[in-house]
Write an enzyme that holds these catalytic residues in place. Structure first.
Site, PDB file in Angstrom:
ATOM      1  N   HIS A  64      -1.051 -14.444   5.695  1.00  0.00           N
ATOM      2  CA  HIS A  64      -1.841 -13.244   6.009  1.00  0.00           C
ATOM      3  C   HIS A  64      -3.315 -13.558   6.253  1.00  0.00           C
ATOM      4  CE1 HIS A  64       1.373 -10.448   3.966  1.00  0.00           C
ATOM      5  NE2 HIS A  64       1.779 -10.962   5.112  1.00  0.00           N
ATOM      6  N   CYS A  99     -19.675 -11.088  17.909  1.00  0.00           N
ATOM      7  CA  CYS A  99     -19.345 -12.387  18.495  1.00  0.00           C
ATOM      8  C   CYS A  99     -20.531 -12.823  19.359  1.00  0.00           C
ATOM      9  CB  CYS A  99     -18.085 -12.262  19.349  1.00  0.00           C
ATOM     10  SG  CYS A  99     -17.709 -13.767  20.260  1.00  0.00           S
TER      11      CYS A  99
HETATM   12  P1  OAD Z   1       1.871  -6.121  -4.197  1.00  0.00           P
HETATM   13  O1  OAD Z   1       0.676  -5.447  -4.774  1.00  0.00           O
HETATM   14  O2  OAD Z   1       2.763  -5.352  -3.303  1.00  0.00           O
HETATM   15  O3  OAD Z   1       2.769  -6.658  -5.394  1.00  0.00           O
HETATM   16  C1  OAD Z   1       2.222  -7.396  -6.449  1.00  0.00           C
HETATM   17  C2  OAD Z   1       3.348  -7.798  -7.367  1.00  0.00           C
HETATM   18  O4  OAD Z   1       2.799  -8.619  -8.376  1.00  0.00           O
HETATM   19  C3  OAD Z   1       4.054  -6.628  -8.070  1.00  0.00           C
HETATM   20  O5  OAD Z   1       5.451  -6.762  -7.899  1.00  0.00           O
HETATM   21  C4  OAD Z   1       3.648  -6.801  -9.538  1.00  0.00           C
HETATM   22  O6  OAD Z   1       4.680  -6.418 -10.432  1.00  0.00           O
HETATM   23  C5  OAD Z   1       3.400  -8.293  -9.613  1.00  0.00           C
HETATM   24  N1  OAD Z   1       2.458  -8.718 -10.643  1.00  0.00           N
HETATM   25  C6  OAD Z   1       1.412  -8.055 -11.178  1.00  0.00           C
HETATM   26  N2  OAD Z   1       0.766  -8.820 -12.075  1.00  0.00           N
HETATM   27  C7  OAD Z   1       1.437 -10.006 -12.126  1.00  0.00           C
HETATM   28  C8  OAD Z   1       1.269 -11.227 -12.841  1.00  0.00           C
HETATM   29  N3  OAD Z   1       0.274 -11.390 -13.711  1.00  0.00           N
HETATM   30  N4  OAD Z   1       2.135 -12.238 -12.608  1.00  0.00           N
HETATM   31  C9  OAD Z   1       3.152 -12.095 -11.713  1.00  0.00           C
HETATM   32  N5  OAD Z   1       3.347 -10.971 -11.002  1.00  0.00           N
HETATM   33  C10 OAD Z   1       2.507  -9.947 -11.194  1.00  0.00           C
HETATM   34  O7  OAD Z   1       1.339  -7.464  -3.522  1.00  0.00           O
HETATM   35  P2  OAD Z   1       2.079  -8.384  -2.433  1.00  0.00           P
HETATM   36  O8  OAD Z   1       3.539  -8.472  -2.700  1.00  0.00           O
HETATM   37  O9  OAD Z   1       1.304  -9.652  -2.359  1.00  0.00           O
HETATM   38  O10 OAD Z   1      -0.878  -7.445   3.046  1.00  0.00           O
HETATM   39  O11 OAD Z   1       1.833  -7.543  -1.141  1.00  0.00           O
HETATM   40  C11 OAD Z   1       2.152  -8.084   0.097  1.00  0.00           C
HETATM   41  C12 OAD Z   1       1.152  -7.680   1.131  1.00  0.00           C
HETATM   42  O12 OAD Z   1       0.957  -6.247   1.105  1.00  0.00           O
HETATM   43  C13 OAD Z   1      -0.250  -8.214   0.893  1.00  0.00           C
HETATM   44  O13 OAD Z   1      -0.409  -9.512   1.387  1.00  0.00           O
HETATM   45  C14 OAD Z   1      -1.100  -7.227   1.644  1.00  0.00           C
HETATM   46  C15 OAD Z   1      -0.457  -5.954   1.180  1.00  0.00           C
HETATM   47  O14 OAD Z   1      -0.647  -4.846   1.956  1.00  0.00           O
HETATM   48  C16 OAD Z   1      -1.867  -7.233   3.904  1.00  0.00           C
HETATM   49  O15 OAD Z   1      -2.987  -6.883   3.571  1.00  0.00           O
HETATM   50  C17 OAD Z   1      -1.442  -7.494   5.299  1.00  0.00           C
END
Ligand code: OAD
Length: 244
Positions: free
Chosen positions: A123, A149
């Site tokens: 990303h 730019c």
């Molecule tokens: P999310 O915010 O959707 O999910 C975060 C996950 O981390 C959740 O399932 C939580 O339960 C878990 N979590 C929280 N604390 C934790 C810890 N200490 N250890 C392990 N897990 C933990 O974030 P992403 O899955 O990264 O995209 O989201 C994917 C994409 O959606 C991001 O890259 C972003 C967002 O919109 C863009 O901005 C394009």
């Protein structure tokens, strides 16, 4: 008293025998550094903010100053934090096996800061700025104001992937190739809701590759993973590595 976490011999055997590992990481891996996740109910960024306004090309077109301000706030926040034990465990793991690839959805650069060398950023990276017209990298100093730019005058934007945009083809292809070769795939701190990243562990499952998940919450992947460990990445990963 034995305070060691219990992981199960089958999982430990698989990890001990794994020489090619892929770790797909999401916002949860940076949570313990103090970087907010997106979808957690209380503190998640999308609990208070509308992703359509802040993380889409249309939102940027409608109000570039607002989008720039939000990313400048996040960049400052990220500049003030450090990698946590989860990032350090993954960086250390890389030295113990033949091939260890971190495939990350995070844009904060904390894996690299912890010392991971093979990091595929699906990303983008919030520290880089690109021209919003031709996507060329802009060498600018961040002073909070929105850059233009120098070649074409178009607005600068963060080099991150927004909803509706393509992921960097090279990173995605390299991630797929690493998964196809992997002995084990780990899905760490991601809600497994955002495509195409979420499809990578599913691809591993289809290939018969064992998938380990670490997340305090259940996700759509949990039921399919070989093992889904309910815990914080910063607690579970260092402990797991110590028991290998
Ligand atoms: P999310 O915010 O959707 O999910 C975060 C996950 O981390 C959740 O399932 C939580 O339960 C878990 N979590 C929280 N604390 C934790 C810890 N200490 N250890 C392990 N897990 C933990 O974030 P992403 O899955 O990264 O995209 O989201 C994917 C994409 O959606 C991001 O890259 C972003 C967002 O919109 C863009 O901005 C394009």
């Amino acid at each position: 008293m034995d305070t060691k976490m219990k992981f199960g011999e089958r999982l430990l055997d698989i990890l001990r025998g794994a020489d090619r590992i892929v770790a797909l990481t999401g916002a949860g891996v940076s949570a313990e550094s103090g970087v907010p996740t997106f979808r957690d109910a209380q503190q998640g960024l999308w609990a208070d903010e509308d992703p359509l306004q802040l993380a889409t090309p249309e939102g940027f077109e409608a109000n570039p100053a607002r989008v720039w301000e939000w990313y400048a706030w996040r960049r400052t926040l990220i500049n003030g934090v450090q990698p946590n034990p989860a990032h350090h465990a993954l960086a250390a793991w890389e030295h113990r096996v033949g091939s260890f690839t971190v495939v990350t959805q995070n844009v904060d650069g904390l894996h690299q800061k912890a010392g991971s060398r093979r990091v595929l950023e699906l990303h983008g990276n919030i520290h880089r700025t690109i021209c919003s017209r031709d996507w060329e990298l802009l060498a600018i100093k961040h002073d909070g104001s929105q850059p233009r730019c120098p070649r074409c005058g178009a607005l600068g934007r963060p080099d991150v992937v927004w909803f509706g945009e393509m992921l960097p083809v090279q990173a995605l292809n390299d991630a797929s190739a690493a998964i196809a070769q992997a002995d084990v795939v780990m899905s760490l701190g991601t809600s497994s809701l955002v495509q195409p990243a979420a499809s990578l562990p599913v691809k591993a499952l289809e290939l018969g590759i064992p998938v380990l998940e670490v997340n305090p919450q259940q996700t759509p992947l949990s039921a399919h993973a070989l093992v889904s460990l309910r815990g914080k990445a910063g607690d579970v990963l260092p402990e797991l590595l110590m028991q290998l």
